[in-house]
Design an enzyme around this catalytic site. Sequence first.
Site, mmCIF file in Angstrom:
data_model
loop_
_atom_site.group_PDB
_atom_site.id
_atom_site.type_symbol
_atom_site.label_atom_id
_atom_site.label_comp_id
_atom_site.label_asym_id
_atom_site.label_seq_id
_atom_site.Cartn_x
_atom_site.Cartn_y
_atom_site.Cartn_z
ATOM 1 N N ASP A 14 0.864 -1.186 0.000
ATOM 2 C CA ASP A 14 0.000 0.000 0.000
ATOM 3 C C ASP A 14 0.900 1.236 0.000
ATOM 4 O OD1 ASP A 14 -2.211 1.862 0.482
ATOM 5 O OD2 ASP A 14 -3.337 0.119 1.136
ATOM 6 N N HIS A 49 1.934 1.870 -3.241
ATOM 7 C CA HIS A 49 0.998 2.836 -3.802
ATOM 8 C C HIS A 49 1.536 4.257 -3.774
ATOM 9 C CE1 HIS A 49 -2.737 0.015 -3.107
ATOM 10 N NE2 HIS A 49 -1.758 -0.557 -3.790
#
Length: 425
Positions: free
Chosen positions: A227, A250
């Site tokens: 993430d 991310h």
Amino acid sequence: MKSLLSLVFLCLFRINKLGFCLAEEARKANNGVGSPGFTSVTSFGAIGDGKTDDTKAFLKAWEAVCKGGSRGNTKILVPQWKTFMLKPLAFVGPCTSSSISFMIKGNLVAPSYTWYAGRYPTWIHFDSINGLVVTGGGTIDGRGSLWWGHVNNRPSAMKFNNCNGLRISNLRHLNSPRSHVGLSCSKNIEVSDLNMTAPGDSPNTDGIDISNCKKVNIHDSVIATGDDCIAINSGSSDINITGIFCGPGHGISVGSLGVNGDFATVEEVRVKNCTFTHTQNGVRIKTYQNGSGYARKISFMDINMVASENPIIIDQSYHNGGTNGGKGKSSNRYQNCHLAKPKSQTGNGKGVKVSDVRYTRIHGSSASDQAITLNCDADLGCVGIVMDNVNMNSATTGHKVFASCKNAHGSFYDSKVTCLKKYYL
């Protein structure tokens, strides 16, 4: 008589040698903790075989150091070459000394089973400790694979709350069930030389989550997770991020902000000299439509993209599908200071205003043709967006990249962002 004396001397020699060997073995076992200022967890019964529950021994060592009852020692040592299994636990201050060090030279490992994260939302929690230093070169293994895909409500691996003057450095973090390190309700923080690793598809395994913090400096670290490498959440200001190698993951994100109609603020964020490799996003600002507040005075400078899928993105219509219990990450009640909001600062559903965002010298390659996405709200819009020397190529031979702007107002210089009004500096 002579033979009797020889026997006595031989016995004395062996006893002396035995004593020396025992002392040497004790020194090795404690990793040299005989030096002044150190208190080893092994002195309080920790075994370090990776299976025995060493939680109580760690808490006893903490109590001795925090309250000053261990001959004035202010440093806890987790010895090298040992692996200590810990159940969820909290190290709580305030402490007698103005500075406490947690020297993790060995390994910390989570239990080989899951637990109810509603009661224990963090595996290792530090709370209300000023001047805390956590370092040592050791490894913190959250055993996240036991949780991913099996349990919705998962704990973070390590959380620091209300720890002013915090210093974290030289540690390896592996496979947290959720976020690896959380920083909340603190100021004057420095984080450096961390190595964080989790599979690229591991859910919500942020590297570092920041909320309600001021004056944070994060630098010279490698973060490869599933993430956000770093997420800057509401209540945070004066955040400096430098020299980060991010990917997979991310990217580095401001937000998400305004979930569940919350009033959210982030300002004075500076991201510089970072590299994003095969990330889902590069530098991102994400807000929910029904929130309120602002994200402003944000700069991204000297950034290198290596096949990042969305190198630059502002999304004022962000929606999290709820991969962790159906709630966006910023709604986690364990990542706020439980501060009452003034009536004028409750969510009004008009959106989080994004302004004064500057992108300078951003280069590299994009894995998607749409390298720049500025998706701003029709009513609020994004204002004061500046693109200065922002140029990227496609990671796919023969493809060209482009920028998409929706309700974005700003200027560009020496950049292929024609959807913004050109401005010559």
